[in-house]
Write a protein that holds these residues in place. Structure first.
Motif, mmCIF file in Angstrom:
data_model
loop_
_atom_site.group_PDB
_atom_site.id
_atom_site.type_symbol
_atom_site.label_atom_id
_atom_site.label_comp_id
_atom_site.label_asym_id
_atom_site.label_seq_id
_atom_site.Cartn_x
_atom_site.Cartn_y
_atom_site.Cartn_z
ATOM 1 N N THR A 172 35.585 79.539 65.539
ATOM 2 C CA THR A 172 35.989 79.833 66.917
ATOM 3 C C THR A 172 35.214 81.037 67.469
ATOM 4 O O THR A 172 35.094 81.198 68.682
ATOM 5 N N LYS A 173 34.713 81.897 66.576
ATOM 6 C CA LYS A 173 33.876 83.051 66.947
ATOM 7 C C LYS A 173 32.872 83.237 65.822
ATOM 8 O O LYS A 173 33.045 82.653 64.746
ATOM 9 N N ASP A 174 31.869 84.087 66.032
ATOM 10 C CA ASP A 174 30.914 84.369 64.964
ATOM 11 C C ASP A 174 31.654 85.079 63.822
ATOM 12 O O ASP A 174 32.095 86.224 63.976
ATOM 13 N N PRO A 175 31.806 84.412 62.664
ATOM 14 C CA PRO A 175 32.605 85.008 61.582
ATOM 15 C C PRO A 175 31.961 86.254 60.969
ATOM 16 O O PRO A 175 32.641 87.037 60.313
ATOM 17 N N HIS A 176 30.657 86.421 61.167
ATOM 18 C CA HIS A 176 29.987 87.624 60.649
ATOM 19 C C HIS A 176 30.427 88.865 61.415
ATOM 20 O O HIS A 176 30.417 89.964 60.894
ATOM 21 N N LYS A 177 30.794 88.651 62.684
ATOM 22 C CA LYS A 177 31.181 89.796 63.523
ATOM 23 C C LYS A 177 32.688 89.874 63.757
ATOM 24 O O LYS A 177 33.203 90.929 64.111
ATOM 25 N N GLU A 199 26.023 80.576 68.635
ATOM 26 C CA GLU A 199 25.270 81.745 69.117
ATOM 27 C C GLU A 199 23.996 81.919 68.327
ATOM 28 O O GLU A 199 24.037 82.028 67.101
ATOM 29 N N GLY A 200 22.880 81.954 69.000
ATOM 30 C CA GLY A 200 21.603 82.395 68.412
ATOM 31 C C GLY A 200 21.144 81.669 67.166
ATOM 32 O O GLY A 200 21.621 80.601 66.816
ATOM 33 N N LYS A 201 20.202 82.282 66.496
ATOM 34 C CA LYS A 201 19.475 81.706 65.380
ATOM 35 C C LYS A 201 20.085 82.177 64.066
ATOM 36 O O LYS A 201 20.738 83.206 64.023
ATOM 37 N N GLY A 202 19.874 81.413 63.017
ATOM 38 C CA GLY A 202 20.330 81.834 61.695
ATOM 39 C C GLY A 202 19.574 83.060 61.221
ATOM 40 O O GLY A 202 18.605 83.490 61.835
ATOM 41 N N SER A 203 20.034 83.606 60.089
ATOM 42 C CA SER A 203 19.397 84.832 59.617
ATOM 43 C C SER A 203 18.402 84.521 58.500
ATOM 44 O O SER A 203 18.289 83.397 58.041
#
Ligand code: GLU
Length: 258
Positions: A172-177, A199-203
């Motif tokens: 539901t949201k970026d789990p890293h943040k 959201e955005g590109k992988g790391s």
């Protein structure tokens, strides 16, 4: 079941560009066992550029095209050597297929590729597919292996596409943040709200990210192919995924279940 499994660089290699032996061995063992159980397996594998970076001792992901392509050339050898050796331990045979985006828009080439991959499956081999990075420039490439895997899954009329990544699924949201982010287990339609979640590109050394995974979902769902995003760190979960159990995020293909 005919299953296309895509594995990303983040699963196959450490950030150093060296092979993640534990992940790769578990993946190959699980796929070999699923094949022994009667499933047909196609593997779409990234990692050529990532492993080339390791083999050539380059400082991170190259920005210029010739170095990227040189890295892919070296890394693709290591990839296929590894798969050939590990699948060989379980008596399975692999065949390499390298494609670019333009192969899909060229009718004769597409037909040739489809004939080859279907024949490999009939012959009991495991096709291992990657983008032909040594010749693919931005204009003619698919660009990322999530999309490539979806195109391959449609071409072979797969029952299921599994994208193995460094994340458990769509949140539901970026789990890293956001520690309160929740995993979405099932997606029946790619609504604008679902798209906004990517959201955005992988790391790291890989190319993809959630955007490319949702693009892949769109291609697969349109053709009636179910797609699952799951964590490549736990390849044994593939057993549960093939059984239809709730693992990661499952995107339901258009015709299925209706
Ligand atoms: N074809 C690239 C490689 O093997 C990977 C592309 C991707 O990860 O999406 O390195």
């Amino acid at each position: 079941m005919r299953v296309v499994v895509k594995v990303g660089t983040s699963t196959l290699a450490y950030p150093t560009g060296c092979l993640n032996i534990r992940h790769v061995e578990l993946l190959v063992k699980t796929l070999s066992d699923l094949k022994n159980a009667g499933n047909e397996i196609v593997l779409v594998s990234s990692g050529a550029i990532g492993m080339g970076i390791g083999r050539l001792s380059l400082d991170g992901r190259p920005q210029d095209m010739p170095t990227k392509q040189a890295a892919a050339s070296v890394g693709q050898c290591e990839l296929m050597y590894t798969y050939d050796r590990l699948f060989g331990e379980y008596n399975h045979v692999v065949g390499q297929i390298l494609l670019t985006g333009s192969d899909f828009s060229h009718a004769a080439r597409k037909e040739n590729f489809e004939n080859t991959i279907l024949r490999l499956i009939e012959l009991g081999a495991i096709p291992v597919v990657n983008e032909n990075d040594t010749i693919a420039t931005d204009e003619i490439s698919v660009g990322d292996n999530d999309t490539l895997a979806a195109m391959v899954a449609c071409s072979v009329r797969a029952d299921l596409l599994v994208l193995l990544s460094d994340i458990d699924g769509l949140y539901t949201k970026d789990p890293h943040k956001n520690p309160d982010a929740k995993l979405i287990p099932l997606v029946r339609e790619l609504t604008p709200q679902i798209r906004e979640l990517a959201e955005g590109k992988g790391s790291g050394l890989g190319t993809g990210g959630m955007i490319t995974k949702l693009n892949a979902a769109q291609i697969a769902m349109q053709q009636g192919v179910d797609m699952v995003i799951a964590n490549g760190a736990r390849p044994r979960k593939l057993y549960n995924i093939v059984e239809g159990e709730a693992v990661g995020t499952r995107f339901i293909g258009k015709e299925s279940g209706e």
